[in-house]
Design a protein around this motif. Sequence first.
Motif, PDB file in Angstrom:
ATOM      1  N   ILE A 110       9.683  11.067  -3.707  1.00 57.23           N
ATOM      2  CA  ILE A 110       8.376  10.793  -3.109  1.00 57.23           C
ATOM      3  C   ILE A 110       8.473   9.554  -2.222  1.00 57.23           C
ATOM      4  CG2 ILE A 110       5.922  10.459  -3.544  1.00 57.23           C
ATOM      5  CD1 ILE A 110       6.965  13.025  -4.733  1.00 57.23           C
ATOM      6  N   THR A 111       7.968   9.651  -0.996  1.00 57.52           N
ATOM      7  CA  THR A 111       7.956   8.521  -0.067  1.00 57.52           C
ATOM      8  C   THR A 111       6.548   8.346   0.489  1.00 57.52           C
ATOM      9  OG1 THR A 111      10.256   8.863   0.576  1.00 57.52           O
ATOM     10  CG2 THR A 111       8.894   7.539   2.055  1.00 57.52           C
ATOM     11  N   ILE A 112       6.029   7.141   0.360  1.00 54.55           N
ATOM     12  CA  ILE A 112       4.740   6.779   0.968  1.00 54.55           C
ATOM     13  C   ILE A 112       5.064   5.871   2.135  1.00 54.55           C
ATOM     14  CG2 ILE A 112       2.510   5.680   0.599  1.00 54.55           C
ATOM     15  CD1 ILE A 112       2.734   6.400  -2.333  1.00 54.55           C
ATOM     16  N   THR A 113       4.852   6.365   3.338  1.00 53.37           N
ATOM     17  CA  THR A 113       5.288   5.657   4.534  1.00 53.37           C
ATOM     18  C   THR A 113       4.292   4.582   4.936  1.00 53.37           C
ATOM     19  OG1 THR A 113       4.235   7.292   5.957  1.00 53.37           O
ATOM     20  CG2 THR A 113       6.516   7.686   5.344  1.00 53.37           C
ATOM     21  N   GLU A 114       4.742   3.698   5.827  1.00 56.33           N
ATOM     22  CA  GLU A 114       3.884   2.629   6.312  1.00 56.33           C
ATOM     23  C   GLU A 114       2.837   3.171   7.287  1.00 56.33           C
ATOM     24  OE1 GLU A 114       6.242  -0.187   8.409  1.00 56.33           O
ATOM     25  OE2 GLU A 114       7.454   1.342   9.368  1.00 56.33           O
ATOM     26  N   HIS A 115       1.774   2.404   7.449  1.00 55.71           N
ATOM     27  CA  HIS A 115       0.675   2.744   8.359  1.00 55.71           C
ATOM     28  C   HIS A 115      -0.002   4.061   7.970  1.00 55.71           C
ATOM     29  CE1 HIS A 115       2.338  -0.508  10.613  1.00 55.71           C
ATOM     30  NE2 HIS A 115       3.400   0.179  11.002  1.00 55.71           N
ATOM     31  N   VAL A 116       0.002   4.369   6.703  1.00 61.22           N
ATOM     32  CA  VAL A 116      -0.673   5.573   6.240  1.00 61.22           C
ATOM     33  C   VAL A 116      -2.059   5.189   5.727  1.00 61.22           C
ATOM     34  CG1 VAL A 116       0.284   5.386   3.921  1.00 61.22           C
ATOM     35  CG2 VAL A 116      -0.510   7.587   4.745  1.00 61.22           C
ATOM     36  N   ASP A 117      -3.006   6.073   5.930  1.00 65.20           N
ATOM     37  CA  ASP A 117      -4.379   5.844   5.487  1.00 65.20           C
ATOM     38  C   ASP A 117      -4.428   5.866   3.962  1.00 65.20           C
ATOM     39  OD1 ASP A 117      -7.075   5.830   4.931  1.00 65.20           O
ATOM     40  OD2 ASP A 117      -7.605   7.123   6.615  1.00 65.20           O
ATOM     41  N   TYR A 118      -4.889   4.775   3.364  1.00 64.57           N
ATOM     42  CA  TYR A 118      -4.942   4.684   1.908  1.00 64.57           C
ATOM     43  C   TYR A 118      -5.789   5.792   1.303  1.00 64.57           C
ATOM     44  CZ  TYR A 118      -5.873   2.774  -2.726  1.00 64.57           C
ATOM     45  OH  TYR A 118      -5.997   2.608  -4.076  1.00 64.57           O
ATOM     46  N   PHE A 119      -6.884   6.171   1.984  1.00 62.82           N
ATOM     47  CA  PHE A 119      -7.767   7.211   1.461  1.00 62.82           C
ATOM     48  C   PHE A 119      -7.079   8.577   1.484  1.00 62.82           C
ATOM     49  CE2 PHE A 119     -10.564   3.855   3.055  1.00 62.82           C
ATOM     50  CZ  PHE A 119     -11.308   3.602   1.905  1.00 62.82           C
ATOM     51  N   VAL A 120      -6.176   8.781   2.424  1.00 61.11           N
ATOM     52  CA  VAL A 120      -5.400  10.025   2.447  1.00 61.11           C
ATOM     53  C   VAL A 120      -4.528  10.113   1.206  1.00 61.11           C
ATOM     54  CG1 VAL A 120      -3.582  11.285   3.664  1.00 61.11           C
ATOM     55  CG2 VAL A 120      -5.432  10.213   4.956  1.00 61.11           C
ATOM     56  N   ILE A 121      -3.886   8.991   0.855  1.00 65.46           N
ATOM     57  CA  ILE A 121      -3.039   8.971  -0.336  1.00 65.46           C
ATOM     58  C   ILE A 121      -3.865   9.260  -1.580  1.00 65.46           C
ATOM     59  CG2 ILE A 121      -1.533   7.534  -1.755  1.00 65.46           C
ATOM     60  CD1 ILE A 121      -0.735   6.046   0.732  1.00 65.46           C
ATOM     61  N   CYS A 122      -5.036   8.650  -1.672  1.00 62.10           N
ATOM     62  CA  CYS A 122      -5.897   8.863  -2.836  1.00 62.10           C
ATOM     63  C   CYS A 122      -6.306  10.326  -2.970  1.00 62.10           C
ATOM     64  CB  CYS A 122      -7.136   7.969  -2.745  1.00 62.10           C
ATOM     65  SG  CYS A 122      -6.765   6.205  -2.889  1.00 62.10           S
ATOM     66  N   LYS A 123      -6.465  11.007  -1.852  1.00 63.59           N
ATOM     67  CA  LYS A 123      -6.846  12.421  -1.895  1.00 63.59           C
ATOM     68  C   LYS A 123      -5.669  13.314  -2.315  1.00 63.59           C
ATOM     69  CE  LYS A 123     -10.481  12.172   1.644  1.00 63.59           C
ATOM     70  NZ  LYS A 123     -10.902  12.615   3.007  1.00 63.59           N
ATOM     71  N   ARG A 135      12.016  11.983  -9.166  1.00 62.06           N
ATOM     72  CA  ARG A 135      13.342  11.382  -9.257  1.00 62.06           C
ATOM     73  C   ARG A 135      13.363  10.008  -8.619  1.00 62.06           C
ATOM     74  NH1 ARG A 135      18.599  14.088  -6.421  1.00 62.06           N
ATOM     75  NH2 ARG A 135      17.385  13.555  -4.568  1.00 62.06           N
ATOM     76  N   SER A 136      12.615   9.838  -7.542  1.00 61.22           N
ATOM     77  CA  SER A 136      12.554   8.544  -6.863  1.00 61.22           C
ATOM     78  C   SER A 136      11.194   8.376  -6.207  1.00 61.22           C
ATOM     79  CB  SER A 136      13.663   8.420  -5.803  1.00 61.22           C
ATOM     80  OG  SER A 136      13.471   9.362  -4.764  1.00 61.22           O
ATOM     81  N   LEU A 137      10.798   7.119  -6.074  1.00 58.26           N
ATOM     82  CA  LEU A 137       9.530   6.769  -5.422  1.00 58.26           C
ATOM     83  C   LEU A 137       9.806   5.619  -4.470  1.00 58.26           C
ATOM     84  CD1 LEU A 137       6.448   6.885  -5.072  1.00 58.26           C
ATOM     85  CD2 LEU A 137       6.245   5.377  -7.056  1.00 58.26           C
ATOM     86  N   HIS A 138       9.547   5.833  -3.179  1.00 58.92           N
ATOM     87  CA  HIS A 138       9.775   4.818  -2.148  1.00 58.92           C
ATOM     88  C   HIS A 138       8.442   4.514  -1.477  1.00 58.92           C
ATOM     89  CE1 HIS A 138      14.080   5.794  -2.565  1.00 58.92           C
ATOM     90  NE2 HIS A 138      13.665   7.048  -2.580  1.00 58.92           N
ATOM     91  N   ILE A 139       8.063   3.253  -1.496  1.00 57.42           N
ATOM     92  CA  ILE A 139       6.788   2.827  -0.903  1.00 57.42           C
ATOM     93  C   ILE A 139       7.074   1.729   0.102  1.00 57.42           C
ATOM     94  CG2 ILE A 139       4.458   2.002  -1.355  1.00 57.42           C
ATOM     95  CD1 ILE A 139       4.693   2.989  -4.171  1.00 57.42           C
ATOM     96  N   TRP A 140       6.645   1.964   1.358  1.00 59.76           N
ATOM     97  CA  TRP A 140       6.946   1.049   2.449  1.00 59.76           C
ATOM     98  C   TRP A 140       5.671   0.338   2.907  1.00 59.76           C
ATOM     99  CZ3 TRP A 140      12.036   0.742   3.048  1.00 59.76           C
ATOM    100  CH2 TRP A 140      12.801   1.825   2.624  1.00 59.76           C
ATOM    101  N   ASN A 141       5.783  -0.974   3.074  1.00 59.97           N
ATOM    102  CA  ASN A 141       4.710  -1.800   3.611  1.00 59.97           C
ATOM    103  C   ASN A 141       3.449  -1.715   2.756  1.00 59.97           C
ATOM    104  OD1 ASN A 141       3.312  -3.534   5.188  1.00 59.97           O
ATOM    105  ND2 ASN A 141       3.303  -2.279   7.026  1.00 59.97           N
TER     106      ASN A 141
END
Length: 438
Positions: A131-144, A157-163
């Motif tokens: 799982i990768t959560i990229t930078e400059h992503v809308d927080y509300f999109v992630i919550c949905k 297996r892995s979680l990568h969170i940027w910025n």
Amino acid sequence: MDEINQARAELAQLESVDRGHLHQVIASRRTIDARGRELTKMRDPTIHRLPVELLVLIFSFVMVARPYHGESITPAVIGHRRQNLASVSRRWRDVILTAPTLWRAIYLTSQRDRRTLMSQLKRSQGVLFDITITEHVDYFVICKLLPYLRPTMNRWRSLHIWNLMEYPNLICELSKSEFPSLHLTLRDFIATDDFSITNPLKTLELTFDMCNIPPSLLSRISNSSLITLCIVGDTYAWALEPNSIHFPLLEELSLCITHTEQLLAAIIAPKLQHFDLAYDQCQWDIFGMLRSKFSSVHHLELMFDNPSIFTDPLDGVTLCQAFPNTRHAEFSCVKDLLSPLTPIALPENSTKSRTAVDSWANLEKLSIHVGSRNPNEEYRSLVRWLETRQEFGLPKLHIKLRGIPKMLPDLRALFILRSKLRSCCILEFDGQPLSFCQ
């Protein structure tokens, strides 16, 4: 006489029959060869006859390979590559659509919608996720989107969170969820007062390019299961007590931080095997305080931006004593080897001398990054030391030359160096000009 003539006639008849059979065999062989060529033309190309397992392995490398011109790996890039591969043939399309491992990488971006996420979850068929959560992503999109991913946390297996500076509460929310040991990467986040990670982790990567690393960060993370730890950033505010951080299972430690000596003094890692230190310039006094603390390390990697300016042989002694069981050592520049390779007079017999590296009785391999245009002068000490090892009947070491010189290399000097090294070691190349490797 008649008997002889009769025998000759019979022999001639047999030879005639034999020649006839020979012509038949030749004609049959030509027919077989022609038919074989026809069948070969009718067969699919070799690429279309590869086993599905091998195709999947190739596709997985192609989709995430980083190109030379610096294109970043984004969901759009992966999707575009996947689509290009699927358009080659119907078989390739079927392989891509039905291979679960080709759908394990999930990127949460502002452009991602629920339908495409659910489709990917379905095609993954139970494989472990990255799982990768990229930078400059809308927080509300992630919550949905997170509610659809929560049921699959046992497969992360892995979680990568940027910025994370854009959404500091996200990691706190995720840390309260339960997932098995995984690879966690956090980049540029602000640790709030309630930040903690109690879930077991196998790999943890912390990178702080835009802010300082919080002093209490390591105390808020479960250390008992960590096998790999990587920390990059500024630790000027840290105040750690010696031997205060225990990593019972840690095998690999990678550091690119300021005030390295504090963290190394604080860490206890009895199973550490791979130590990687990157810094502006080597601080030899750091190794002096380690004593035999990291005696279990067998892979040592020292990457310094600026070559060392110290050539005191005692600095090399300090380094080699800190990591006495080194089997593979990697240096950013051959100049960083000058101190360990400088001969030291032995007290019991001043007529003989040895180097600090000779204390590495288990040494098998040295890797060196090539950075000079004319390396012959810089490598003189290394060649002399390798020749001395040969004179004493010691086994040849593996020497790997890595990287490409920053300046256009002097090919004649490179060829001379190659010839010298090949005579006294087992030479390997990584990233060198092809003409130099041959």
